[in-house]
Design an enzyme around this catalytic site. Structure first.
Site, PDB file in Angstrom:
ATOM      1  CG  ASP A  76      -1.850   1.184   1.472  1.00  0.00           C
ATOM      2  OD1 ASP A  76      -1.790   2.509   0.381  1.00  0.00           O
ATOM      3  OD2 ASP A  76      -2.945   1.399   2.101  1.00  0.00           O
ATOM      4  CB  VAL A  77       1.633   2.972  -2.583  1.00  0.00           C
ATOM      5  CG1 VAL A  77       2.287   2.437  -3.411  1.00  0.00           C
ATOM      6  CG2 VAL A  77       0.368   4.061  -3.094  1.00  0.00           C
ATOM      7  CG  ASN A 103       1.243   2.861 -13.143  1.00  0.00           C
ATOM      8  OD1 ASN A 103       1.199   3.623 -13.359  1.00  0.00           O
ATOM      9  ND2 ASN A 103       0.361   1.645 -12.696  1.00  0.00           N
ATOM     10  CE1 TYR A 172      -6.227  10.371 -11.866  1.00  0.00           C
ATOM     11  CE2 TYR A 172      -6.431  11.313 -13.738  1.00  0.00           C
ATOM     12  CZ  TYR A 172      -6.337  10.319 -13.350  1.00  0.00           C
ATOM     13  OH  TYR A 172      -5.481   9.846 -13.816  1.00  0.00           O
ATOM     14  CE  LYS A 176      -2.998  10.811 -11.872  1.00  0.00           C
ATOM     15  NZ  LYS A 176      -1.737   9.375 -11.731  1.00  0.00           N
TER      16      LYS A 176
END
Length: 267
Positions: A76-77, A103, A172, A176
């Site tokens: 789990d990053v 990613n 999102y 980004k």
């Protein structure tokens, strides 16, 4: 270009979000090219599917070609301990890290107006897309500065949403856009240590995440319309090209998108 460094040793990659979509395609592309890859993602079973030789060798490994080695590390990053364990496992198996492909990401709940977006949903997107990318980059930096030979490459998966938003995508889009700033700052700070950092911005690669594009996606004018997609393999080949550049060269930003998607002129 190939999977060997200038000292003749196999190149080593860490790929997050490797269990599906772009991460799966890039993992298999690098394995076919002879890279050894540590696959990170939340679900061990999907990582194992990505790493299965029958899946990636079918893509065109010739007899006598180098074959990469895959290491599955459920991660789990968004959790610092998981990220530390990922890089420790990679170094324990392969000895170094030449590439991090940041990613892992999530879109979050779609179609939710700003005023109705739960804070928990916002936080989940930020923790995965931004905090996870930072934690992995930080761990990679620590290794790349000290390993011999020194240096390496980080490629962040941005999105065309790092430039232009879709409607009702505040979490999102914000993450980004933030990734672009992270990429620039990492790139600058990495110069003294031979750490090259770039970003790939992807538009409508055919994955599970973009499956809805074929039936209809909300447009800026309020209409819903289907959008064209492109083969995710074209993204994977672009990432491999970026990854195999010498460290003296860096592709700072690359945009790969379906040619006729409504991006240029969106809105």
């Amino acid at each position: 270009m190939n999977a060997e460094r200038t000292d003749g040793r196999t190149r080593i990659a860490v790929i997050t979000g490797a269990g599906s979509g772009v991460g799966r395609a890039v993992t298999r592309e690098l394995l076919r090219a002879g890279w050894s890859v540590a696959l990170a993602g939340r679900r061990a079973e999907t990582l194992e599917e990505t790493a299965a030789p029958a899946a990636w060798e079918a893509g065109g490994v010739n007899a006598g070609s180098p074959r990469g080695e895959a290491l599955v590390v459920p991660t789990d990053v968004s959790q610092p301990r998981d990220v530390d364990a990922l890089f420790a496992a990679t170094v324990g198996r392969f000895g170094r890290v030449d590439l991090l492909f940041n990613n892992a990401g999530t879109f979050g709940p779609g179609g939710v107006p700003v005023e109705e977006l739960p804070y928990e949903a916002w936080r989940h997107v930020v923790d995965t897309n931004l905090n996870g990318a930072f934690l992995c980059a930080q761990a990679a930096y620590r290794l790349m500065k000290e390993q011999d030979p020194r240096g390496g490459r980080i490629i962040n998966n941005g999105s065309v949403s790092a430039h232009t938003p879709r409607p009702l995508s505040v979490a999102y889009t914000a993450t980004k856009h933030a990734l672009t700033g992270l990429t620039k700052s990492l790139s600058l700070d990495g110069r003294p240590y031979r750490i090259a950092v770039g970003q790939i911005d992807i538009g409508n690669a055919a994955t599970d995440m973009t499956r809805r594009m074929g039936t209809g996606a909300l447009q800026a004018n309020g209409e819903t319309a289907p959008e064209p997609v492109m083969d995710v393999a074209d993204v994977a080949r672009t990432v491999r090209h970026m990854a195999e550049l010498p460290l003296e060269a860096n592709m700072q930003f690359a945009t790969v998108l379906a040619t006729t998607m409504p991006y240029i002129g969106r809105g």
